[in-house]
Design an enzyme around this catalytic site. Structure first.
Site, PDB file in Angstrom:
ATOM      1  N   GLY A 161      39.023  40.820  38.464  1.00 19.11           N
ATOM      2  CA  GLY A 161      39.885  41.990  38.372  1.00 19.11           C
ATOM      3  C   GLY A 161      41.310  41.629  38.014  1.00 19.11           C
ATOM      4  O   GLY A 161      41.976  42.337  37.242  1.00 19.11           O
ATOM      5  N   ASP A 162      41.811  40.517  38.565  1.00 21.08           N
ATOM      6  CA  ASP A 162      43.159  40.053  38.216  1.00 21.08           C
ATOM      7  C   ASP A 162      43.225  39.602  36.763  1.00 21.08           C
ATOM      8  O   ASP A 162      44.214  39.857  36.067  1.00 21.08           O
ATOM      9  CB  ASP A 162      43.566  38.901  39.139  1.00 21.08           C
ATOM     10  CG  ASP A 162      43.690  39.345  40.582  1.00 21.08           C
ATOM     11  OD1 ASP A 162      44.529  40.219  40.862  1.00 21.08           O
ATOM     12  OD2 ASP A 162      42.947  38.836  41.427  1.00 21.08           O
TER      13      ASP A 162
END
Length: 478
Positions: free
Chosen positions: A262-263
């Protein structure tokens, strides 16, 4: 390479630790796995990971976060040194730490400790946000985004802001260009605490696509943002800007550690929006980059990433990690190579046959410079980046790596496959790789090759124009 727009990352730093070993038996005193031969590692986590990933893309990154005087804060501060420009605000309590116990690539248990939260913002932090060309807010619910909410609201009116939200944090500020909740987060933010009948967040487009679209529509109204991208794990992301949602499918299914994906997604999207790309283009690249990130081993590789602009190193690491995993479980690694300029039926049949020989297939592809040296100034017709993308789309291909030499011996020496597969239009005497494979117990095999198919013939036929009769020519070797 065109210079990339600087980025300001605002959010909560964490310290991530992994204890990785092998679980081959249960403890005699309790039915729990015994982790043997453990290896310990640590890396920046949370928003600190997002900042490092953005910096690894070749950007100048200013990271605004809360750190204290505790051991975990000191460790993260040292990890970030020489990677980002660090702007600190005070932290009350100890920095949050996550420790995962891993059996190979499978998590067994996670231990969380540290209850630190960001205190009030500082003038330096507010100034960093006020002058940001673009902002990524990686909110992990520890107060950094809340402390700078006024500054972020003011900046969103003048520069792209991407907000990766957390259920324990606040909503994105009004005017945010893009919000990037995961499917479960979007469901919670939209007011649906549980999944509906038949919904499964891990398989969004298959069973939860309608729910994700409805959640995104609701969040666009609630949050007063320009767009919402609901991330769907291995199935890609769903972009909603009003009207009909746009699905960005993943280029392939990447098996591996998804921690930090997600990052990686948010950092890529924020960076490309900072560079002036359209949201759709930024999101497509973010999906592709996140997929590659997982295939390359995930967040565990963040402290050993290549220098900016080194495009071959990450795919090579991903292939090496794949080979390691397959060999660890006693599987057979197959490699095949070539230029693959203008992919045709002969290529596909060869690669499908090669994949059936073993448990994974790594394709070694000549770089553009290597193809020019072999084929002449008019080649390749298709660039290496596009050739890789087409090959990665084939179900039979597990990894693709580009090499710049005339022959792949150096790359094969790094990968050490069990089998090197070539088309039957070669003779073993033409393959210098044969002796190399034998040096570690590998084997070269020749596979049937569709006669009369070749990129060279396709190029020649196209150059003569439509309707030209096929020219009789000996079979070409790609």
């Amino acid at each position: 390479m065109k210079s990339r727009t600087p980025l300001v990352v605002v959010g909560d730093a964490l310290l991530d630790r992994d204890v990785t070993g092998h679980a081959e038996r249960l403890a005699p005193d309790a039915p729990v796995p015994v982790l043997s031969r453990p290896e310990r590692s640590a890396r920046p986590g949370g928003a600190a990971l997002a900042a490092c990933l953005a910096a690894a893309d070749g950007r100048e990154v200013t990271f605004v976060t809360a750190l204290g005087d505790d051991e975990a804060s000191r460790t993260v501060r040292e990890m970030l040194r020489d990677r980002v420009r660090l702007v600190e605000i005070p932290l009350t309590g100890a920095l949050a730490c996550k420790t995962r116990l891993m059996a190979d690539v499978r998590p067994l248990l996670r231990v969380d400790d540290g209850d630190g939260r960001a205190a009030a913002a500082t003038p330096e932090a507010e100034e960093a946000v006020a002058g940001a060309p673009a902002v990524l807010v990686a909110d992990y619910g520890r107060g950094t985004a809340d402390a700078l909410r006024a500054a972020l609201t003011a900046r969103a009116a003048h520069a792209p802001v991407v907000w990766d939200p957390h259920p324990a944090g606040g909503p994105p500020v009004p005017g945010t260009r893009l919000a990037t909740p995961a499917a479960a987060e979007a469901r919670r933010f939209a007011g649906r605490e549980t999944a509906g009948p038949g919904e499964d967040d891990a398989k969004g487009p298959r069973t939860g696509l309608r729910a994700a679209a409805a959640d995104a529509r609701r969040l666009l109204e609630l949050w007063d943002v320009a767009s919402v991208a609901v991330t769907l794990g291995e199935d890609g992301a769903l972009l909603y800007q009003g009207g009909t949602p746009l699905l960005m499918p993943a280029p392939h299914r990447a098996g591996g550690d998804c921690c930090g994906a997600g990052d990686r997604f948010a950092a890529t999207a924020a960076g490309r929006l900072a560079d002036g790309e359209l949201t759709e283009i930024a999101l497509r690249e973010a999906v592709e980059t996140a997929t590659r990130f997982v295939a390359d081993g995930g967040a565990r590789g963040v402290l050993r990433e290549s220098a900016p602009g080194d495009q071959d190193a990450a795919p090579a690491r991903g292939a090496q990690e794949l080979v390691r995993r397959v060999h660890a479980r006693g599987g057979t690694v197959v490699a095949a190579g070539g230029c693959f300029d203008l992919l045709h039926a002969g290529h596909v049949e060869l690669l499908q046959a090669a994949r059936r020989v073993g448990d994974c297939l790594v394709v070694c592809v000549n770089s553009d410079a290597s193809v020019r040296r072999r084929k002449g100034g008019g080649r390749p017709v298709v660039t290496a980046a596009d050739r890789v993308r087409v090959l990665e789309a084939l179900d039979c291909v597990d990894a693709v790596v580009v090499f710049d030499e005339d022959t792949p011996e150096r790359l094969l020496g790094e990968l050490r496959p069990d089998v090197w597969a070539k088309g039957g239009d070669y003779a073993l005497s033409d393959l210098p790789e044969a002796g190399l494979l034998e040096s570690w117990g590998g084997q070269v095999v020749l596979l049937p090759y569709l006669d009369g198919r070749s990129s060279t013939r396709l190029v020649e036929r196209a150059s003569r124009g439509p309707g030209a009769a096929p020219r009789s020519a000996p079979s070409s070797r790609r």
